[in-house]
Motif scaffolding. Sequence first.
Motif, PDB file in Angstrom:
ATOM      1  N   GLY A   1       0.808  -1.206   0.000  1.00 21.37           N
ATOM      2  CA  GLY A   1       0.000   0.000   0.000  1.00 21.37           C
ATOM      3  C   GLY A   1       0.844   1.259   0.000  1.00 21.37           C
ATOM      4  O   GLY A   1       2.009   1.256  -0.437  1.00 21.37           O
ATOM      5  N   LEU A   2       0.290   2.348   0.471  1.00 24.27           N
ATOM      6  CA  LEU A   2       0.985   3.634   0.497  1.00 24.27           C
ATOM      7  C   LEU A   2       2.289   3.530   1.277  1.00 24.27           C
ATOM      8  O   LEU A   2       2.320   2.984   2.378  1.00 24.27           O
ATOM      9  N   ARG A   3       3.357   4.082   0.736  1.00 25.45           N
ATOM     10  CA  ARG A   3       4.666   4.048   1.406  1.00 25.45           C
ATOM     11  C   ARG A   3       4.747   5.219   2.380  1.00 25.45           C
ATOM     12  O   ARG A   3       5.002   6.368   1.999  1.00 25.45           O
ATOM     13  N   VAL A   4       4.490   4.927   3.641  1.00 27.40           N
ATOM     14  CA  VAL A   4       4.385   5.969   4.659  1.00 27.40           C
ATOM     15  C   VAL A   4       5.717   6.694   4.845  1.00 27.40           C
ATOM     16  O   VAL A   4       5.741   7.895   5.126  1.00 27.40           O
ATOM     17  N   ASP A   5       6.833   6.000   4.686  1.00 25.41           N
ATOM     18  CA  ASP A   5       8.141   6.665   4.809  1.00 25.41           C
ATOM     19  C   ASP A   5       8.292   7.760   3.750  1.00 25.41           C
ATOM     20  O   ASP A   5       8.823   8.840   4.037  1.00 25.41           O
ATOM     21  N   ASP A   6       7.841   7.499   2.541  1.00 21.19           N
ATOM     22  CA  ASP A   6       7.895   8.522   1.499  1.00 21.19           C
ATOM     23  C   ASP A   6       6.918   9.664   1.792  1.00 21.19           C
ATOM     24  O   ASP A   6       7.192  10.820   1.471  1.00 21.19           O
ATOM     25  N   LEU A   7       5.802   9.330   2.392  1.00 18.32           N
ATOM     26  CA  LEU A   7       4.845  10.362   2.787  1.00 18.32           C
ATOM     27  C   LEU A   7       5.487  11.324   3.780  1.00 18.32           C
ATOM     28  O   LEU A   7       5.315  12.548   3.680  1.00 18.32           O
ATOM     29  N   ALA A   8       6.227  10.781   4.739  1.00 17.77           N
ATOM     30  CA  ALA A   8       6.853  11.612   5.772  1.00 17.77           C
ATOM     31  C   ALA A   8       7.887  12.566   5.190  1.00 17.77           C
ATOM     32  O   ALA A   8       8.221  13.580   5.826  1.00 17.77           O
ATOM     33  N   ALA A   9       8.377  12.278   3.990  1.00 24.98           N
ATOM     34  CA  ALA A   9       9.381  13.151   3.372  1.00 24.98           C
ATOM     35  C   ALA A   9       8.749  14.328   2.635  1.00 24.98           C
ATOM     36  O   ALA A   9       9.477  15.177   2.116  1.00 24.98           O
ATOM     37  N   THR A  10       7.440  14.397   2.578  1.00 23.04           N
ATOM     38  CA  THR A  10       6.759  15.508   1.912  1.00 23.04           C
ATOM     39  C   THR A  10       6.311  16.529   2.955  1.00 23.04           C
ATOM     40  O   THR A  10       6.224  16.223   4.145  1.00 23.04           O
ATOM     41  N   PRO A  11       5.961  17.758   2.523  1.00 27.55           N
ATOM     42  CA  PRO A  11       5.437  18.753   3.460  1.00 27.55           C
ATOM     43  C   PRO A  11       3.944  18.596   3.734  1.00 27.55           C
ATOM     44  O   PRO A  11       3.353  19.437   4.428  1.00 27.55           O
TER      45      PRO A  11
END
Length: 464
Positions: free
Chosen positions: A229-239
């Motif tokens: 599913g959604l890659r939460v680690d990559d989400l955390a790298a966004t604003p």
Amino acid sequence: MTVSRTNFAWATLVDVGGRGRLHDRLAHALRTAIRDGRLAEGDAVPPSRALAEELGCSRWVVTEAYGQLVAEGYLAARVGSATRVSWSPEASPARPRARRSPARPRIRYDLAPGLPDLRAFPRRRWADAVRSVIGSAGHYDLDLPDPAGHAVLRTTLAHYLRRSRGADADDTSVSVCAGVTDGLVRTCRALHGLGITDVAVEDPGWRRLHDAVTSAGLRVHHVPVDHDGLRVDDLAATPARAVVVGAAHQFPTGTVLSPARRAGLVRWAREVDGFVVEDDYDAEFRYDHHPVAVVQGMDPGRVFLLGTVSKTLSPALGLGWLVAPPSTVAALRSANPVAAAPPVLDQLALATFIDRGWYDAHLRASRRRFRTRRDLLLTTLSTALPRARTSGTAAGLHVLLHLPPDTDTHATVRAAASAGLRLVDLDDYRVRPAPDRALVLGYGNIGDTEIPAAVALLREALTR
């Protein structure tokens, strides 16, 4: 003059202004309407008495005008029958016609995703629900609708979502909307009012969700999806401080958000003081075991929940729901002051449909039908296309068909369309290019007996 009656051409505007005798002006107006094609050959003109009453003149004026047009051949009068137009513009010199665009190829088989089985819409029971509402609704139900939705449906939906989806909802947190897109636009306006300017969406994902976010004036960040599913680690790298996610069944990959990432997603929302917007669009359809509960139940103070009957009953109903965190309800209302709720009688019909158990019965029958259809599609594909493979959880209304890397999927879609088969390329839902070639095959709105022929056309399109 505008009058409406089924069997007469009374909807035509007759302008009798200007100078001259009234019967001459009336004859001129009717003659012009006939020449322009607004009164077609065979149309009946109003009875002379009725038209005279509308114009506020004597009946003699109308009979004189009619008599003049009969003499000129524009009208034909018969005893005991209506006076009718007897002339057509086609009898005059031909006028240049606008060029028509080429006709689209006729689609015989539809393997595009996004629709339930429209043939199986429960017409009789829905009609029963509508009749029940018409007979029992109070006069106060016919007043201007509450923008949040009728209280009866909000209560019914809250109970349904608690027992079937594991949601934490009550009538104060539920709003009725026109569907997921409408609910997301309302949510994004509320997020904007709360000071959130950046929202993440899944890649690949449904493009209308991206458009809904940007329409509210928010910046979009695309976060990749993998087999968990959604890659939460990559989400955390966004604003981003909000994210739109399909947790129970992601579109179009068909993945289910893993338990670790569900927990990580909620933890992320708390850390950034943000929100998760959960798109629960077709979670009722799971074929290998019971659907997973919504993420919203894990933290109702941080998760908006969106749902719709568009994938379970029909998109024609235009009915959906939005469950908001309690702290955001006021912001949701103030950010959408002119948002229109769906028609009240339709809302009450849906409440009746759910309360009487008809919705659950429809879902049970649909799950059996779609499970059988999905199995048939997978079997047929494996036989006809041994070099291809399918993926996606045993859920929802679509599968991914992965093709050999040298496949031109765009050309395949075009070739299939010319043969009468509708397909959708996975690239249509991607922002970032990817090397794998795949089609998104929907099986909701195709009959079981049509699947072999549809797959045969798909195989032919791949060989062109």
